[in-house]
Design a protein around this motif. Structure first.
Motif, short mmCIF file in Angstrom:
data_model
loop_
_atom_site.label_atom_id
_atom_site.label_comp_id
_atom_site.label_asym_id
_atom_site.label_seq_id
_atom_site.Cartn_x
_atom_site.Cartn_y
_atom_site.Cartn_z
N LYS A 195 0.85 -1.18 0.00
CA LYS A 195 0.00 0.00 0.00
C LYS A 195 0.89 1.23 0.00
O LYS A 195 1.77 1.37 0.84
CB LYS A 195 -0.90 0.00 1.24
N GLN A 196 0.66 2.12 -0.96
CA GLN A 196 1.44 3.35 -1.03
C GLN A 196 0.88 4.35 -0.04
O GLN A 196 -0.32 4.51 0.11
CB GLN A 196 1.40 3.94 -2.44
N MET A 197 1.79 5.02 0.66
CA MET A 197 1.44 6.01 1.67
C MET A 197 1.87 7.39 1.18
O MET A 197 2.86 7.51 0.47
CB MET A 197 2.11 5.67 3.00
N PRO A 198 1.17 8.44 1.60
CA PRO A 198 1.50 9.78 1.10
C PRO A 198 2.82 10.35 1.62
O PRO A 198 3.48 11.12 0.92
CB PRO A 198 0.32 10.65 1.53
N THR A 199 3.20 9.99 2.85
CA THR A 199 4.43 10.53 3.43
C THR A 199 5.19 9.44 4.18
O THR A 199 4.63 8.38 4.50
CB THR A 199 4.14 11.67 4.43
N GLU A 200 6.43 9.72 4.49
CA GLU A 200 7.24 8.78 5.26
C GLU A 200 6.64 8.58 6.64
O GLU A 200 6.56 7.45 7.14
CB GLU A 200 8.67 9.28 5.36
N GLN A 201 6.18 9.65 7.27
CA GLN A 201 5.60 9.54 8.60
C GLN A 201 4.33 8.70 8.57
O GLN A 201 4.09 7.88 9.46
CB GLN A 201 5.31 10.92 9.20
N ASP A 202 3.51 8.85 7.54
CA ASP A 202 2.30 8.03 7.40
C ASP A 202 2.67 6.56 7.27
O ASP A 202 2.01 5.68 7.84
CB ASP A 202 1.47 8.46 6.20
N ALA A 203 3.72 6.26 6.52
CA ALA A 203 4.17 4.87 6.35
C ALA A 203 4.65 4.30 7.68
O ALA A 203 4.32 3.17 8.04
CB ALA A 203 5.28 4.78 5.31
N LEU A 204 5.41 5.08 8.43
CA LEU A 204 5.90 4.61 9.73
C LEU A 204 4.75 4.41 10.71
O LEU A 204 4.71 3.41 11.44
CB LEU A 204 6.92 5.59 10.30
N ASP A 205 3.80 5.33 10.74
CA ASP A 205 2.64 5.18 11.61
C ASP A 205 1.83 3.94 11.24
O ASP A 205 1.40 3.18 12.11
CB ASP A 205 1.74 6.42 11.54
N ALA A 206 1.64 3.73 9.94
CA ALA A 206 0.86 2.57 9.48
C ALA A 206 1.54 1.27 9.83
O ALA A 206 0.90 0.32 10.30
CB ALA A 206 0.63 2.65 7.97
N VAL A 207 2.86 1.18 9.63
CA VAL A 207 3.55 -0.07 9.89
C VAL A 207 3.60 -0.37 11.39
O VAL A 207 3.51 -1.52 11.81
CB VAL A 207 4.95 -0.09 9.23
N ARG A 208 3.69 0.66 12.21
CA ARG A 208 3.63 0.45 13.67
C ARG A 208 2.27 -0.07 14.09
O ARG A 208 2.17 -0.98 14.90
CB ARG A 208 3.97 1.75 14.39
N ALA A 209 1.20 0.50 13.53
CA ALA A 209 -0.15 0.03 13.84
C ALA A 209 -0.35 -1.40 13.34
O ALA A 209 -0.95 -2.23 14.04
CB ALA A 209 -1.18 0.97 13.21
N MET A 210 0.17 -1.70 12.17
CA MET A 210 0.05 -3.06 11.63
C MET A 210 0.80 -4.07 12.50
O MET A 210 0.33 -5.18 12.71
CB MET A 210 0.59 -3.10 10.19
N ALA A 211 1.95 -3.65 13.03
CA ALA A 211 2.75 -4.55 13.88
C ALA A 211 2.00 -4.90 15.16
O ALA A 211 2.23 -5.98 15.73
CB ALA A 211 4.09 -3.92 14.20
N ARG A 212 1.14 -4.03 15.60
CA ARG A 212 0.36 -4.28 16.83
C ARG A 212 -0.93 -5.03 16.54
O ARG A 212 -1.66 -5.36 17.47
CB ARG A 212 0.04 -2.95 17.50
N SER A 213 -1.24 -5.29 15.28
CA SER A 213 -2.49 -5.97 14.92
C SER A 213 -2.23 -7.45 14.67
O SER A 213 -1.33 -8.03 15.26
CB SER A 213 -3.11 -5.30 13.71
N ASP A 214 -3.00 -8.05 13.80
CA ASP A 214 -2.94 -9.50 13.56
C ASP A 214 -1.87 -9.93 12.56
O ASP A 214 -1.79 -11.10 12.23
CB ASP A 214 -4.30 -10.00 13.07
N TYR A 215 -1.05 -9.01 12.09
CA TYR A 215 0.00 -9.38 11.14
C TYR A 215 1.16 -10.05 11.88
O TYR A 215 1.50 -9.67 12.99
CB TYR A 215 0.53 -8.16 10.39
N ASP A 216 1.75 -11.05 11.24
CA ASP A 216 2.92 -11.73 11.80
C ASP A 216 4.22 -11.04 11.41
O ASP A 216 5.26 -11.30 12.00
CB ASP A 216 2.94 -13.20 11.34
N GLY A 217 4.17 -10.18 10.43
CA GLY A 217 5.34 -9.42 10.00
C GLY A 217 4.88 -8.24 9.19
O GLY A 217 3.83 -8.28 8.55
N VAL A 218 5.64 -7.17 9.24
CA VAL A 218 5.33 -5.96 8.47
C VAL A 218 6.63 -5.37 7.95
O VAL A 218 7.71 -5.62 8.50
CB VAL A 218 4.57 -4.91 9.30
N ILE A 219 6.52 -4.61 6.89
CA ILE A 219 7.68 -3.92 6.34
C ILE A 219 7.23 -2.58 5.79
O ILE A 219 6.12 -2.44 5.30
CB ILE A 219 8.37 -4.77 5.24
N ALA A 220 8.09 -1.59 5.95
CA ALA A 220 7.90 -0.27 5.34
C ALA A 220 9.15 0.03 4.53
O ALA A 220 10.25 -0.30 4.95
CB ALA A 220 7.70 0.79 6.42
#
Length: 87
Positions: free
Chosen positions: A39-64
């Motif tokens: 998923k493309q994010m508009p800014t670097e900060q948005d990508a970091l925020d999204a990947v942190r939220a994903m890491a706390r959810s049901d995903y077993d791994g995330v990458i930004a």
């Protein structure tokens, strides 16, 4: 003599940066598999925020990652970097 427009010259000299995130889940055998398309994010900060939220959810791994593309004539240069977060 034809010269490039200032906008075209600016595109050739300054890289365009795109930011992406992607999540992974484990299959029945325990192997990580891509959960969805990146998923493309508009800014670097948005990508970091999204990947942190994903890491706390049901995903077993995330990458930004980010990709900077610089066009110089017909040459394309791709610079890829990634970050790994542990929470």
């Amino acid at each position: 003599m034809h010269t490039s427009s200032p906008a075209a010259q600016n595109r050739a000299s300054s890289p365009q940066t795109s930011f992406f995130v992607m999540g992974f889940v484990r299959d029945e055998s325990g192997e990580l598999m891509q959960a969805a398309d990146p998923k493309q994010m508009p800014t670097e900060q948005d990508a970091l925020d999204a990947v942190r939220a994903m890491a706390r959810s049901d995903y077993d791994g995330v990458i930004a990652w980010k990709r900077a593309t610089q066009y110089a004539g017909a040459t394309r240069r791709f610079f890829i970097s990634s970050a790994r977060f542990q929470f």
